[in-house]
Design a protein around this motif. Sequence first.
Motif, PDB file in Angstrom:
ATOM      1  N   MET A  32      -1.745 -12.449   4.276  1.00  0.00           N
ATOM      2  CA  MET A  32      -2.948 -11.754   4.710  1.00  0.00           C
ATOM      3  C   MET A  32      -3.479 -12.484   5.946  1.00  0.00           C
ATOM      4  SD  MET A  32      -6.513 -11.014   2.642  1.00  0.00           S
ATOM      5  CE  MET A  32      -5.692  -9.942   1.443  1.00  0.00           C
ATOM      6  N   PRO A  65       0.832  -1.211   0.000  1.00  0.00           N
ATOM      7  CA  PRO A  65       0.000   0.000   0.000  1.00  0.00           C
ATOM      8  C   PRO A  65       0.862   1.254   0.000  1.00  0.00           C
ATOM      9  CG  PRO A  65      -0.762  -1.574   1.662  1.00  0.00           C
ATOM     10  CD  PRO A  65       0.575  -2.060   1.168  1.00  0.00           C
ATOM     11  N   HIS A  94      -8.414  -6.971   7.646  1.00  0.00           N
ATOM     12  CA  HIS A  94      -7.287  -7.889   7.716  1.00  0.00           C
ATOM     13  C   HIS A  94      -5.978  -7.136   7.972  1.00  0.00           C
ATOM     14  CE1 HIS A  94     -10.332 -10.300   5.676  1.00  0.00           C
ATOM     15  NE2 HIS A  94      -9.649 -11.367   6.004  1.00  0.00           N
ATOM     16  N   CYS A 120      -2.062  -7.083   6.439  1.00  0.00           N
ATOM     17  CA  CYS A 120      -1.251  -7.512   5.300  1.00  0.00           C
ATOM     18  C   CYS A 120       0.222  -7.294   5.616  1.00  0.00           C
ATOM     19  CB  CYS A 120      -1.642  -6.737   4.038  1.00  0.00           C
ATOM     20  SG  CYS A 120      -3.293  -7.154   3.426  1.00  0.00           S
ATOM     21  N   PHE A 150       0.675  -3.719   7.313  1.00  0.00           N
ATOM     22  CA  PHE A 150      -0.339  -2.696   7.064  1.00  0.00           C
ATOM     23  C   PHE A 150      -1.725  -3.202   7.470  1.00  0.00           C
ATOM     24  CE2 PHE A 150       3.021  -1.921   4.022  1.00  0.00           C
ATOM     25  CZ  PHE A 150       3.124  -0.540   3.933  1.00  0.00           C
ATOM     26  N   ASN A 151      -2.585  -2.277   7.872  1.00  0.00           N
ATOM     27  CA  ASN A 151      -4.005  -2.583   7.955  1.00  0.00           C
ATOM     28  C   ASN A 151      -4.571  -2.600   6.541  1.00  0.00           C
ATOM     29  OD1 ASN A 151      -4.270  -2.690  10.797  1.00  0.00           O
ATOM     30  ND2 ASN A 151      -4.335  -0.456  10.921  1.00  0.00           N
ATOM     31  N   CYS A 152      -5.293  -3.660   6.189  1.00  0.00           N
ATOM     32  CA  CYS A 152      -5.954  -3.704   4.878  1.00  0.00           C
ATOM     33  C   CYS A 152      -7.390  -4.164   5.107  1.00  0.00           C
ATOM     34  CB  CYS A 152      -5.214  -4.609   3.897  1.00  0.00           C
ATOM     35  SG  CYS A 152      -4.756  -6.241   4.511  1.00  0.00           S
ATOM     36  N   GLY A 153      -8.263  -3.203   5.301  1.00  0.00           N
ATOM     37  CA  GLY A 153      -9.646  -3.505   5.639  1.00  0.00           C
ATOM     38  C   GLY A 153      -9.710  -4.110   7.031  1.00  0.00           C
ATOM     39  N   THR A 176      -1.801   3.562   6.998  1.00  0.00           N
ATOM     40  CA  THR A 176      -2.219   2.211   7.366  1.00  0.00           C
ATOM     41  C   THR A 176      -1.057   1.355   7.851  1.00  0.00           C
ATOM     42  OG1 THR A 176      -1.949   1.371   5.096  1.00  0.00           O
ATOM     43  CG2 THR A 176      -4.098   2.306   5.688  1.00  0.00           C
TER      44      THR A 176
END
Length: 260
Positions: free
Chosen positions: A192, A149, A174, A176, A169-172, A154
């Motif tokens: 993930m 990202p 989840h 990542c 990273f925050n990915c939604g 994030t």
Amino acid sequence: MTHLQRTRFAVFVLLILMSSCAPKRAEIALDIKTIGAAALIALVEAGENKVKSLEGSGTVSFESPEIAGSAAFELSLKKPDSLLVLFEGPFGIDIGTLFLSREKYVVYNSLENRVITGSPNSNSIRSVIPFYLTYDQILSAFSGIFSIPSDQETLRRYAIDDERFFLSFNCGTHLCNYWIDNQYLLATKFEMIDEQNRVVMQALSSSLTEEDGASAPRRIVVRFPQEGRQISIYYSSLALNPAHPSFAYSIPANADTIVQ
């Protein structure tokens, strides 16, 4: 000099050092105090952007509770939105065609002489690939490039792990995680993680190759541990940034057609 100016200057110096190296690629020192997260992300993005297109051939293997097997393939890919994969079985027998773009997909199953076309979604891809993959995950699987990202807000963690740069990273809903090779500056491992701290998807890449400053892996493995599914891709030949990748394919006129 402001923090942003220092970061941009550091990125500029690193890019100069990388572009001026001899045949052997320069390794970036594993020191997160010297190379901040912003500088590393910029370098990784710059490397990813050097790969505009791919042409290659090799073998792809599938493992799942329902089916397992392998096939030869020929591929053309042009970022960000064109992918053509021609699958062949034993003795050069055509077994399938996958064409994918942002606007449409075409999946042809030669064993059933059936073509399915419509707007891209993961369900339709299973007639050729027995996995529920998103559009972007399919492009990432065949290119071996799992983009990090660009939104640093994030970013949760930046560290060194297993002699690689580690970014989380925050990915939604989840998490990542990316492990960045310090020589090629590519993510050679991606995971993930769901809210229960379980690995939903894992991708591993190896046998990295370089052409004119652009890099990509020849081996990619994508796993879905909770489902017991895995796809393995190996390129016996791989060309980076060919001038005019071909996206020509043919479907028999008598094929059953399903429009979704």
